[in-house]
Design a protein around this motif. Structure first.
Motif, PDB file in Angstrom:
ATOM      1  N   THR A 116       0.822  -1.220   0.000  1.00  0.00           N
ATOM      2  CA  THR A 116       0.000   0.000   0.000  1.00  0.00           C
ATOM      3  C   THR A 116       0.852   1.265   0.000  1.00  0.00           C
ATOM      4  OG1 THR A 116      -1.721  -1.190   1.213  1.00  0.00           O
ATOM      5  CG2 THR A 116      -1.852   1.213   1.193  1.00  0.00           C
ATOM      6  N   ALA A 117       1.848   1.308   0.877  1.00  0.00           N
ATOM      7  CA  ALA A 117       2.681   2.511   0.976  1.00  0.00           C
ATOM      8  C   ALA A 117       3.409   2.779  -0.331  1.00  0.00           C
ATOM      9  CB  ALA A 117       3.683   2.356   2.118  1.00  0.00           C
ATOM     10  N   TYR A 118       3.926   1.704  -0.933  1.00  0.00           N
ATOM     11  CA  TYR A 118       4.650   1.854  -2.202  1.00  0.00           C
ATOM     12  C   TYR A 118       3.718   2.392  -3.290  1.00  0.00           C
ATOM     13  CZ  TYR A 118       6.688   0.488  -6.669  1.00  0.00           C
ATOM     14  OH  TYR A 118       7.152   0.491  -7.957  1.00  0.00           O
ATOM     15  N   VAL A 119       2.508   1.800  -3.376  1.00  0.00           N
ATOM     16  CA  VAL A 119       1.548   2.207  -4.409  1.00  0.00           C
ATOM     17  C   VAL A 119       1.152   3.673  -4.221  1.00  0.00           C
ATOM     18  CG1 VAL A 119      -0.789   1.864  -5.307  1.00  0.00           C
ATOM     19  CG2 VAL A 119       0.670  -0.105  -4.823  1.00  0.00           C
ATOM     20  N   ARG A 120       0.922   4.049  -2.972  1.00  0.00           N
ATOM     21  CA  ARG A 120       0.511   5.433  -2.724  1.00  0.00           C
ATOM     22  C   ARG A 120       1.642   6.414  -2.998  1.00  0.00           C
ATOM     23  NH1 ARG A 120      -3.182   4.368   2.727  1.00  0.00           N
ATOM     24  NH2 ARG A 120      -4.958   3.478   1.583  1.00  0.00           N
ATOM     25  N   ASP A 121       2.856   6.035  -2.658  1.00  0.00           N
ATOM     26  CA  ASP A 121       4.003   6.897  -2.963  1.00  0.00           C
ATOM     27  C   ASP A 121       4.154   7.062  -4.474  1.00  0.00           C
ATOM     28  OD1 ASP A 121       4.536   7.270  -0.324  1.00  0.00           O
ATOM     29  OD2 ASP A 121       6.179   5.817  -0.227  1.00  0.00           O
ATOM     30  N   ALA A 122       3.965   5.936  -5.185  1.00  0.00           N
ATOM     31  CA  ALA A 122       4.062   5.984  -6.649  1.00  0.00           C
ATOM     32  C   ALA A 122       2.969   6.867  -7.232  1.00  0.00           C
ATOM     33  CB  ALA A 122       3.962   4.578  -7.230  1.00  0.00           C
ATOM     34  N   ALA A 123       1.767   6.777  -6.626  1.00  0.00           N
ATOM     35  CA  ALA A 123       0.660   7.608  -7.103  1.00  0.00           C
ATOM     36  C   ALA A 123       0.960   9.082  -6.862  1.00  0.00           C
ATOM     37  CB  ALA A 123      -0.635   7.216  -6.400  1.00  0.00           C
ATOM     38  N   LEU A 124       1.525   9.388  -5.699  1.00  0.00           N
ATOM     39  CA  LEU A 124       1.866  10.775  -5.399  1.00  0.00           C
ATOM     40  C   LEU A 124       2.903  11.315  -6.369  1.00  0.00           C
ATOM     41  CD1 LEU A 124       1.980  10.749  -1.496  1.00  0.00           C
ATOM     42  CD2 LEU A 124       0.309  11.902  -2.956  1.00  0.00           C
ATOM     43  N   ALA A 125       3.800  10.442  -6.809  1.00  0.00           N
ATOM     44  CA  ALA A 125       4.828  10.863  -7.753  1.00  0.00           C
ATOM     45  C   ALA A 125       4.220  11.277  -9.087  1.00  0.00           C
ATOM     46  CB  ALA A 125       5.833   9.728  -7.973  1.00  0.00           C
ATOM     47  N   HIS A 126       2.993  10.845  -9.343  1.00  0.00           N
ATOM     48  CA  HIS A 126       2.313  11.194 -10.585  1.00  0.00           C
ATOM     49  C   HIS A 126       1.233  12.254 -10.368  1.00  0.00           C
ATOM     50  CE1 HIS A 126       4.301   7.527 -11.958  1.00  0.00           C
ATOM     51  NE2 HIS A 126       4.072   7.953 -13.188  1.00  0.00           N
ATOM     52  N   LYS A 127       1.202  12.847  -9.182  1.00  0.00           N
ATOM     53  CA  LYS A 127       0.218  13.876  -8.882  1.00  0.00           C
ATOM     54  C   LYS A 127       0.917  15.215  -8.667  1.00  0.00           C
ATOM     55  CE  LYS A 127      -3.541  11.282  -8.685  1.00  0.00           C
ATOM     56  NZ  LYS A 127      -4.690  11.484  -9.597  1.00  0.00           N
ATOM     57  N   ASP A 128       0.249  16.270  -9.058  1.00  0.00           N
ATOM     58  CA  ASP A 128       0.740  17.601  -8.765  1.00  0.00           C
ATOM     59  C   ASP A 128       0.494  17.889  -7.285  1.00  0.00           C
ATOM     60  OD1 ASP A 128       1.548  20.386  -9.329  1.00  0.00           O
ATOM     61  OD2 ASP A 128      -0.555  20.800  -8.869  1.00  0.00           O
ATOM     62  N   ALA A 129       1.549  18.246  -6.574  1.00  0.00           N
ATOM     63  CA  ALA A 129       1.449  18.391  -5.119  1.00  0.00           C
ATOM     64  C   ALA A 129       0.482  19.490  -4.697  1.00  0.00           C
ATOM     65  CB  ALA A 129       2.846  18.682  -4.545  1.00  0.00           C
ATOM     66  N   LEU A 130       0.358  20.535  -5.492  1.00  0.00           N
ATOM     67  CA  LEU A 130      -0.490  21.660  -5.104  1.00  0.00           C
ATOM     68  C   LEU A 130      -1.970  21.390  -5.350  1.00  0.00           C
ATOM     69  CD1 LEU A 130      -0.757  24.609  -4.123  1.00  0.00           C
ATOM     70  CD2 LEU A 130      -0.476  25.324  -6.503  1.00  0.00           C
ATOM     71  N   THR A 131      -2.297  20.864  -6.536  1.00  0.00           N
ATOM     72  CA  THR A 131      -3.707  20.747  -6.934  1.00  0.00           C
ATOM     73  C   THR A 131      -4.266  19.336  -6.849  1.00  0.00           C
ATOM     74  OG1 THR A 131      -3.124  20.376  -9.258  1.00  0.00           O
ATOM     75  CG2 THR A 131      -3.400  22.672  -8.527  1.00  0.00           C
ATOM     76  N   GLY A 132      -3.379  18.331  -6.762  1.00  0.00           N
ATOM     77  CA  GLY A 132      -3.841  16.956  -6.770  1.00  0.00           C
ATOM     78  C   GLY A 132      -4.167  16.427  -8.151  1.00  0.00           C
ATOM     79  N   LEU A 133      -3.997  17.249  -9.184  1.00  0.00           N
ATOM     80  CA  LEU A 133      -4.219  16.793 -10.547  1.00  0.00           C
ATOM     81  C   LEU A 133      -3.038  15.951 -11.010  1.00  0.00           C
ATOM     82  CD1 LEU A 133      -5.478  20.125 -12.201  1.00  0.00           C
ATOM     83  CD2 LEU A 133      -6.854  18.290 -11.203  1.00  0.00           C
ATOM     84  N   HIS A 134      -3.169  15.312 -12.162  1.00  0.00           N
ATOM     85  CA  HIS A 134      -2.030  14.632 -12.763  1.00  0.00           C
ATOM     86  C   HIS A 134      -0.916  15.654 -12.996  1.00  0.00           C
ATOM     87  CE1 HIS A 134      -3.955  10.751 -13.738  1.00  0.00           C
ATOM     88  NE2 HIS A 134      -5.051  11.462 -13.889  1.00  0.00           N
ATOM     89  N   ASN A 135       0.340  15.201 -12.868  1.00  0.00           N
ATOM     90  CA  ASN A 135       1.441  16.084 -13.214  1.00  0.00           C
ATOM     91  C   ASN A 135       1.855  15.837 -14.664  1.00  0.00           C
ATOM     92  OD1 ASN A 135       2.945  13.723 -13.182  1.00  0.00           O
ATOM     93  ND2 ASN A 135       3.958  14.174 -11.244  1.00  0.00           N
ATOM     94  N   ARG A 136       2.897  16.516 -15.096  1.00  0.00           N
ATOM     95  CA  ARG A 136       3.298  16.426 -16.505  1.00  0.00           C
ATOM     96  C   ARG A 136       3.662  14.991 -16.902  1.00  0.00           C
ATOM     97  NH1 ARG A 136       5.142  19.954 -20.465  1.00  0.00           N
ATOM     98  NH2 ARG A 136       5.046  21.719 -19.014  1.00  0.00           N
ATOM     99  N   ALA A 137       4.434  14.298 -16.053  1.00  0.00           N
ATOM    100  CA  ALA A 137       4.858  12.930 -16.386  1.00  0.00           C
ATOM    101  C   ALA A 137       3.656  12.007 -16.519  1.00  0.00           C
ATOM    102  CB  ALA A 137       5.815  12.408 -15.319  1.00  0.00           C
ATOM    103  N   SER A 138       2.722  12.102 -15.579  1.00  0.00           N
ATOM    104  CA  SER A 138       1.530  11.269 -15.622  1.00  0.00           C
ATOM    105  C   SER A 138       0.677  11.600 -16.840  1.00  0.00           C
ATOM    106  CB  SER A 138       0.711  11.460 -14.350  1.00  0.00           C
ATOM    107  OG  SER A 138      -0.464  10.691 -14.390  1.00  0.00           O
ATOM    108  N   PHE A 139       0.576  12.887 -17.145  1.00  0.00           N
ATOM    109  CA  PHE A 139      -0.196  13.316 -18.312  1.00  0.00           C
ATOM    110  C   PHE A 139       0.377  12.709 -19.592  1.00  0.00           C
ATOM    111  CE2 PHE A 139      -0.883  16.294 -21.823  1.00  0.00           C
ATOM    112  CZ  PHE A 139      -2.250  16.452 -21.791  1.00  0.00           C
TER     113      PHE A 139
END
Length: 549
Positions: A116-139
């Motif tokens: 769970t922790a790994y998956v959530r960390d990976a998900a955060l790596a693909h989220k924009d920290a400010l808005t929670g939207l996808h970031n450029r890499a995820s997009f």
């Protein structure tokens, strides 16, 4: 006596290795040949709390617990019986990596590792920290997936690139915390406008992007773009501030505009640039000629940078005439650029680009230094007016640059007139007034250019005592045929007289305009009728001639 010295006969009897299974942190199950649970350790029972595991079939277990990915895992058991592994999502939000292996004695061993922790960390790596939207890499990952699927199915994918309009002014005037809150509100509005399956990302700063698949194009993208322009253009309430920004949108559709990710993004950006050029607060679709225009723009940009480095710019000086005495009271310094191949390039065609690419400040500094140097050698102590762009005016080094130009040239500060437009005055009132006050303390005169075309003319006249008001040429050109223009010029001239501020009418080109200007009480004129822009040598010669114009 140590344990190593004990006789073999009295050594403690070792437990079977299988006895360690109940103590393992990893969840372990033993399944029979029919994939029914025969054994489950404590970790496994905790993982599937509330379910009687012994005798439960694997299929039933995954179904009862509403495990996402369970069907795919069971299919894999059939297809790959020697080793099956997969990631499962439990109904309580946890994720586990499951591995099923056959045993040599028959049946299977099934293990679950909590990731769970790994998956959530990976998900955060693909989220924009400010808005929670996808970031450029995820997009980019999602766009690649959509394009690959569209290629297989023959469907279309629309890319919408968005820039917020006037967002920088919010950051500059109200601070980054307010700007960050505004970005989060923009993200919320974006998400509310999308269908399930659409993707929205923050690419950085005030740049956003949307992916739209499984829709009829270009109609769906047009509808969405119009909705976003309307929605993001509505007023925001942030920390007690009523904020109005807006957005510009560029759209490209695959496969019509390209099937490659980079190509599609580039063309959406070209469409966005057109939307911003067309006045902002609108959307544009990619068109074939946009690429050619952008190439022409880049070519002009390279030529501008080269012109700055090679000192290809020159100055022309347009006289300003006192209507009471018909004498030259000063000149306005105007930049000119004669390109070796393009010929004479009009300021309107290159000045906006210099502001966009960030070279207006060094060009403006060169204009100021050159104008001061030329004016210092004139035979009469008339004024020299130099325009300051809003970008220059916001520079923290402006006062220092003005002082340096005066010191190097030896020009009397009272002869230098700095012209600023109302656009330079709109943001950060306290800072603007502080800069104006400091410049005035040097002895420099301050003029408001293009008066009447901005938003805060009267309030600034009240807050700061300008030395001159320059009436915009649009009012002057309309005076003869438009009574409203005449009334505006009359009101400005009267206002200037009441406040003790000199008024100059710009763009006077006909004798009729000149007569109308004189009738309305303006004190000074500037335009082709009374003097065209001229080289420095001609300006000096004009001043040496004792006759009046």
């Amino acid at each position: 006596m140590s344990a190593a010295a004990l006789p073999l006969a009295v050594m403690p009897k070792a437990k079977p290795r299988s006895a360690a299974l109940p103590e393992m942190a990893t969840a372990v199950m033993i399944l029979n040949e029919g994939c029914e649970v025969e054994f489950a350790n404590e970790s496994a029972r905790a993982l599937f709390a509330g379910v009687e595991l012994l005798g439960c079939g694997l299929n039933a277990l995954l179904t009862i617990c509403d495990v996402k990915g369970g069907a795919d895992f069971l299919d894999a058991v059939t297809d790959y019986p020697l080793l099956t592994q997969g990631r499962l999502a439990l109904c309580d939000g946890r994720y586990v990596d499951a591995i099923l292996k056959p045993l040599s004695t028959g049946g299977y061993v099934l293990t679950f590792d909590d990731v769970t922790a790994y998956v959530r960390d990976a998900a955060l790596a693909h989220k924009d920290a400010l808005t929670g939207l996808h970031n450029r890499a995820s997009f980019q990952d999602r766009l690649k997936e959509m394009l690959a699927r569209a290629k297989r199915t023959g469907s279309e994918v629309a890319v919408l690139c968005l820039d917020l309009d006037r967002f920088k002014a919010v950051n500059d005037t109200l601070g980054h915390p307010v700007g960050d809150t505004l970005l989060r509100k923009v993200a919320e509005r974006l998400q509310s406008a999308l269908r399930e399956g659409d993707v929205v990302a923050r690419l950085g700063g005030d740049e956003f992007a949307v992916l739209q698949a499984d829709a009829v194009q270009p109609q769906a993208a047009e509808t969405l773009a119009a909705r976003l322009v309307d929605l993001l253009g509505r007023t925001y309430l942030v920390d007690g501030h009523m904020l109005n920004i807006g957005t510009s949108v560029g759209v490209a559709v695959s496969p019509t505009d390209g099937s490659d990710m980079d190509e599609l993004m580039k063309r959406a950006d070209l469409a966005l640039y057109r939307a911003k050029s067309d006045g902002r607060g609108t959307f544009r679709f990619f068109e074939a000629d946009m690429d050619a225009r952008m190439k022409a723009r880049r070519s002009l940009e390279l030529d501008l940078r080269r012109a700055l480095a090679l000192k290809e710019f020159t100055l022309a000086y347009q006289p300003q005439i006192d209507l009471a005495t018909n004498a030259v009271t000063g000149f306005e310094a105007l930049i000119r650029w004669e390109h070796p191949e393009r010929g004479m390039v009009q300021p309107a065609d290159f000045i906006p680009l210099t502001e966009e690419i960030g070279i207006i400040t060094p060009i403006g500094e060169w204009v100021l230094r050159t104008a001061c140097k030329e004016a210092a050698g004139w035979s009469k102590p008339v004024s020299i007016a130099v325009n300051l762009s809003p970008v220059q005016f916001r520079s923290p080094k402006l006062v220092e640059i003005v002082m340096s130009a005066l010191a190097r040239s030896g020009l009397e500060p009272s002869r230098l007139e700095l012209e600023i437009t109302e656009g330079a005055l709109l943001a950060n009132t306290e800072s603007v007034l502080a800069t104006l006050t400091t410049l005035r303390a040097l002895g420099v005169r301050i003029s408001m250019d293009d008066f009447g075309t901005g938003y805060s003319s009267l309030s600034y006249l009240r807050k700061f005592p300008f030395d001159k008001i320059k009436i915009d040429r649009s009012f002057v050109s309309g005076m003869v045929d438009n009574e409203d223009c005449g009334a505006i010029v009359r009101a400005v001239a009267s206002l200037g007289a009441s406040l003790g501020i000199k008024t100059t009418a710009e763009g006077v080109e006909t004798t009729e305009q000149l007569a109308a200007i004189q009738a309305e009480g303006c004190g000074e004129v500037q335009g082709f009728l009374t003097g065209r822009p001229m080289p420095a040598a001609m300006a000096a010669a004009l001043l040496s001639d004792s006759s009046t114009l």
